[in-house]
Design a protein around this motif. Structure first.
Motif, PDB file in Angstrom:
ATOM      1  N   MET A   1      45.166  43.012  50.743  1.00 41.53           N
ATOM      2  CA  MET A   1      45.896  42.543  49.582  1.00 41.53           C
ATOM      3  C   MET A   1      45.701  41.036  49.447  1.00 41.53           C
ATOM      4  SD  MET A   1      49.948  42.762  48.476  1.00 41.53           S
ATOM      5  CE  MET A   1      50.192  44.142  49.498  1.00 41.53           C
TER       6      MET A   1
ATOM      7  N   SER B   1      45.354  44.320  44.985  1.00 38.06           N
ATOM      8  CA  SER B   1      46.803  44.487  44.956  1.00 38.06           C
ATOM      9  C   SER B   1      47.332  45.313  46.127  1.00 38.06           C
ATOM     10  CB  SER B   1      47.229  45.164  43.650  1.00 38.06           C
ATOM     11  OG  SER B   1      46.935  44.340  42.554  1.00 38.06           O
TER      12      SER B   1
ATOM     13  N   ARG C   1      44.293  43.087  40.014  1.00 35.01           N
ATOM     14  CA  ARG C   1      44.887  42.387  38.883  1.00 35.01           C
ATOM     15  C   ARG C   1      44.332  40.979  38.853  1.00 35.01           C
ATOM     16  NH1 ARG C   1      48.585  38.677  40.551  1.00 35.01           N
ATOM     17  NH2 ARG C   1      49.387  38.930  42.657  1.00 35.01           N
TER      18      ARG C   1
ATOM     19  N   ALA D   1      45.533  44.430  34.725  1.00 34.15           N
ATOM     20  CA  ALA D   1      45.681  45.296  35.893  1.00 34.15           C
ATOM     21  C   ALA D   1      44.817  46.527  35.681  1.00 34.15           C
ATOM     22  CB  ALA D   1      47.139  45.695  36.072  1.00 34.15           C
TER      23      ALA D   1
END
Length: 184
Positions: A157, A175, A129, A113
């Motif tokens: 996302m 993310s 990530r 991440a």
């Protein structure tokens, strides 16, 4: 949590910055001060005995495959070539603990991440990530690759930011959503 969107690939360009994650800590015989640490990490074996070019040691860490976080005690053998193999696993309350311990000893895996710089977005950094765990030994190389990346907004996302990170077959995904910055 949104699943990665394999149909959406966003191109990376230019140079950027990153914020590396902290290295996890090992619970081991050699460092009792960290007993109870919940994240395992590689460390030299606490040597128990040797014989015919093989050293045997014990490592202790917590399994992270479920909320129980079983405290595992793993006996490990290191042969003359330096290859590690698990002799026994104790403390696991389910079969997943044994599988986790063997994986942790032979090739520790983690989800990476970090962040990527966003151009023309309403946010300056995009949290990203890996879609699944990659070998921990590759994290520094992956961070070096991501460090020089930037991305153009808008991003959604689950968008794939980088395909097949370091040949692992695992994508780097967004993310969160980042909209294009409003022009003023």
């Amino acid at each position: 949590m949104a699943e990665p969107n394999p149909t959406s690939t966003t191109a990376l360009t230019g140079a950027g910055v990153n914020e590396p994650i902290a290295e996890p800590t090992l619970t081991s015989d050699k460092n009792p001060a960290v007993a109870g640490a919940s994240e395992p990490a590689a460390e030299p074996l606490a040597e128990k005995g040797t014989g015919a070019g093989i050293s045997v040691g014990t490592q202790r860490f917590h399994c992270t495959t479920c909320p129980s976080e079983c405290a595992l005690t793993v006996e490990v053998a290191e042969d003359a070539t330096g290859a590690l193999r698990v002799i026994s696993v104790q403390g696991n309350r389910c079969p997943r603990g044994k599988i986790f311990a063997e994986q942790e000893i032979t090739c520790p895996m983690r989800i990476l991440a970090t962040t990527v710089v966003v151009k023309n977005g309403d946010e300056r950094l995009l949290p990203v990530r890996t879609a699944s765990a990659i070998p921990r030994a590759l994290h520094m190389q992956a961070m070096e690759l991501v460090r020089h990346a930037s991305i153009e907004a808008p991003i959604h996302m689950g968008d794939v930011i980088m395909n097949d990170v370091l040949g692992t077959g695992v994508d780097l995904i967004a993310s969160m959503d980042v909209a294009r910055a409003a022009r003023t």
